[in-house]
Motif scaffolding. Structure first.
Motif, PDB file in Angstrom:
ATOM      1  N   LEU A  34       0.835  -1.200   0.000  1.00  0.00           N
ATOM      2  CA  LEU A  34       0.000   0.000   0.000  1.00  0.00           C
ATOM      3  C   LEU A  34       0.871   1.252   0.000  1.00  0.00           C
ATOM      4  O   LEU A  34       0.579   2.219  -0.716  1.00  0.00           O
ATOM      5  N   ASP A  35       1.933   1.235   0.783  1.00  0.00           N
ATOM      6  CA  ASP A  35       2.819   2.393   0.798  1.00  0.00           C
ATOM      7  C   ASP A  35       3.606   2.522  -0.502  1.00  0.00           C
ATOM      8  O   ASP A  35       3.873   3.632  -0.961  1.00  0.00           O
ATOM      9  N   ILE A  94       2.844   1.337  -3.622  1.00  0.00           N
ATOM     10  CA  ILE A  94       2.156   1.135  -4.899  1.00  0.00           C
ATOM     11  C   ILE A  94       2.413   2.266  -5.890  1.00  0.00           C
ATOM     12  O   ILE A  94       2.559   2.033  -7.096  1.00  0.00           O
ATOM     13  N   ALA A  95       2.484   3.509  -5.426  1.00  0.00           N
ATOM     14  CA  ALA A  95       2.753   4.612  -6.348  1.00  0.00           C
ATOM     15  C   ALA A  95       4.152   4.501  -6.942  1.00  0.00           C
ATOM     16  O   ALA A  95       4.355   4.753  -8.140  1.00  0.00           O
ATOM     17  N   ASP A 126       4.138   1.676  -9.479  1.00  0.00           N
ATOM     18  CA  ASP A 126       3.501   2.143 -10.710  1.00  0.00           C
ATOM     19  C   ASP A 126       4.482   2.979 -11.528  1.00  0.00           C
ATOM     20  O   ASP A 126       4.617   2.809 -12.740  1.00  0.00           O
ATOM     21  N   THR A 130      -3.067   1.725 -10.263  1.00  0.00           N
ATOM     22  CA  THR A 130      -2.742   2.145  -8.902  1.00  0.00           C
ATOM     23  C   THR A 130      -3.995   2.273  -8.053  1.00  0.00           C
ATOM     24  O   THR A 130      -4.051   1.782  -6.921  1.00  0.00           O
ATOM     25  N   ALA A 131      -5.018   2.923  -8.599  1.00  0.00           N
ATOM     26  CA  ALA A 131      -6.261   3.118  -7.850  1.00  0.00           C
ATOM     27  C   ALA A 131      -6.941   1.795  -7.546  1.00  0.00           C
ATOM     28  O   ALA A 131      -7.447   1.581  -6.440  1.00  0.00           O
ATOM     29  N   ARG A 186      -4.810  -0.102  -4.942  1.00  0.00           N
ATOM     30  CA  ARG A 186      -4.914   0.595  -3.656  1.00  0.00           C
ATOM     31  C   ARG A 186      -6.248   0.287  -2.977  1.00  0.00           C
ATOM     32  O   ARG A 186      -6.303  -0.004  -1.773  1.00  0.00           O
ATOM     33  N   VAL A 192      -6.775  -1.618   0.650  1.00  0.00           N
ATOM     34  CA  VAL A 192      -7.497  -0.970   1.749  1.00  0.00           C
ATOM     35  C   VAL A 192      -8.646  -1.850   2.219  1.00  0.00           C
ATOM     36  O   VAL A 192      -8.873  -2.024   3.423  1.00  0.00           O
ATOM     37  N   LEU A 217      -6.607   7.353   2.103  1.00  0.00           N
ATOM     38  CA  LEU A 217      -5.803   6.332   1.436  1.00  0.00           C
ATOM     39  C   LEU A 217      -6.294   6.078   0.016  1.00  0.00           C
ATOM     40  O   LEU A 217      -5.506   5.808  -0.890  1.00  0.00           O
ATOM     41  N   LEU A 218      -7.601   6.174  -0.180  1.00  0.00           N
ATOM     42  CA  LEU A 218      -8.169   5.922  -1.504  1.00  0.00           C
ATOM     43  C   LEU A 218      -7.992   7.114  -2.445  1.00  0.00           C
ATOM     44  O   LEU A 218      -7.863   6.936  -3.654  1.00  0.00           O
ATOM     45  N   PRO A 277      -5.545  10.277  -3.073  1.00  0.00           N
ATOM     46  CA  PRO A 277      -4.293  10.939  -2.692  1.00  0.00           C
ATOM     47  C   PRO A 277      -4.444  12.425  -2.396  1.00  0.00           C
ATOM     48  O   PRO A 277      -3.604  13.004  -1.702  1.00  0.00           O
TER      49      PRO A 277
END
Length: 253
Positions: free
Chosen positions: A164-165, A167-168, A171, A197-198, A201, A205, A222-223, A225
């Motif tokens: 989760l941290d 993922i960006a 990507d 990514t979305a 993510r 979550v 979190l969903l 940014p």
């Protein structure tokens, strides 16, 4: 005149200022993580043990606000290089052992290794050339391995928080080629996952159950940014409980 400009900077810190954020008010998750990370990595060397103990608590109690950047404070060259500081021996073995306990931070380091340590190499010509072309397959393979072992285990949750941290970053460095990772997550999480990514993510979550109880604001942040939350203040209080001073505003750059 400078006092007036400084006052304006303080007034708008945390509300779009590129240089600093104000601690206490709502922040995006990304800015909150950057601020917390800056506080951690700027601690003096003689505070390494309480910082390591604080990091253990952060991972256990606020895993959504742990970020790979926090690991810089404990990297091996620094531990070896600064075993003695100002004539005072640092308990580096105990610090390293405490820091290396299983948790999202250790898994974030593993993910970075699988991405060719790209964050450590940013700014180097070779690393800049690779951004957008890193193969996500090793991360996807390790994800499947961790989740297939026990999808509802603490180890799996650590890995999901680490993803989760990261993922960006994943990507960015893979050029958006997230299909192998989505395919690795889908069977264990029991749902089809959009390879974006979305999409990933949101699946993470949901799988982590973020949004139940008092986590609604954290879930939204979190969903999205761009959304803000004050949920990071729990992490601030953890740092302060270990004697780490968190200033009223933190420079992000």
């Amino acid at each position: 005149m400078m006092g007036f400009l400084d006052g304006l900077k303080s007034l708008f810190a945390g509300h779009g200022s590129a240089g600093a954020v104000k601690i206490g008010g709502p922040l995006t998750v990304a800015d909150a993580k950057k601020a917390l990370s800056r506080v951690v990595v700027q601690q003096p060397l003689l505070s390494m043990r309480p910082v390591a103990e604080a990091m253990k608590d952060l991972q256990e109690r606020t895993p959504a606000f742990v970020t790979y950047a926090m690991d810089h404070y404990f990297n091996s060259p620094k531990l070896v290089r600064f075993q003695n500081s100002g004539g005072r021996q640092l308990d580096v073995d105990a610090i390293a052992s405490l820091h290396a306990q299983p948790g999202p931070l250790a898994d974030e380091v593993a993910i970075q290794h699988l991405l060719d340590d790209i964050d450590d190499r940013r700014g180097h010509a070779s690393a800049d050339a690779e951004i957008g072309h890193i193969d996500v397959t090793p991360v996807a393979r390790k994800t499947a391995e961790v989740l297939n072992a026990a999808a509802d285990s603490p180890e799996a949750r650590h890995w999901l928080y680490a993803l989760l941290d990261q993922i960006a970053t994943i990507d960015e460095v893979t050029g958006g080629d997230l299909a192998p990772l989505a395919d690795a997550l889908s069977p264990a999480l029991g749902t089809a996952i959009e390879a974006s990514t979305a999409g990933i993510r949101a699946a993470l979550v949901d799988a982590l159950g973020i949004g139940s109880g008092n986590d609604d604001g954290l879930r939204a942040a979190l969903l999205d940014p761009a959304a803000t939350t004050d949920a990071y203040m729990k992490a601030v209080k953890i740092l302060e409980s270990h004697g780490i001073e968190v200033p009223g505003s933190v420079e992000l750059a």
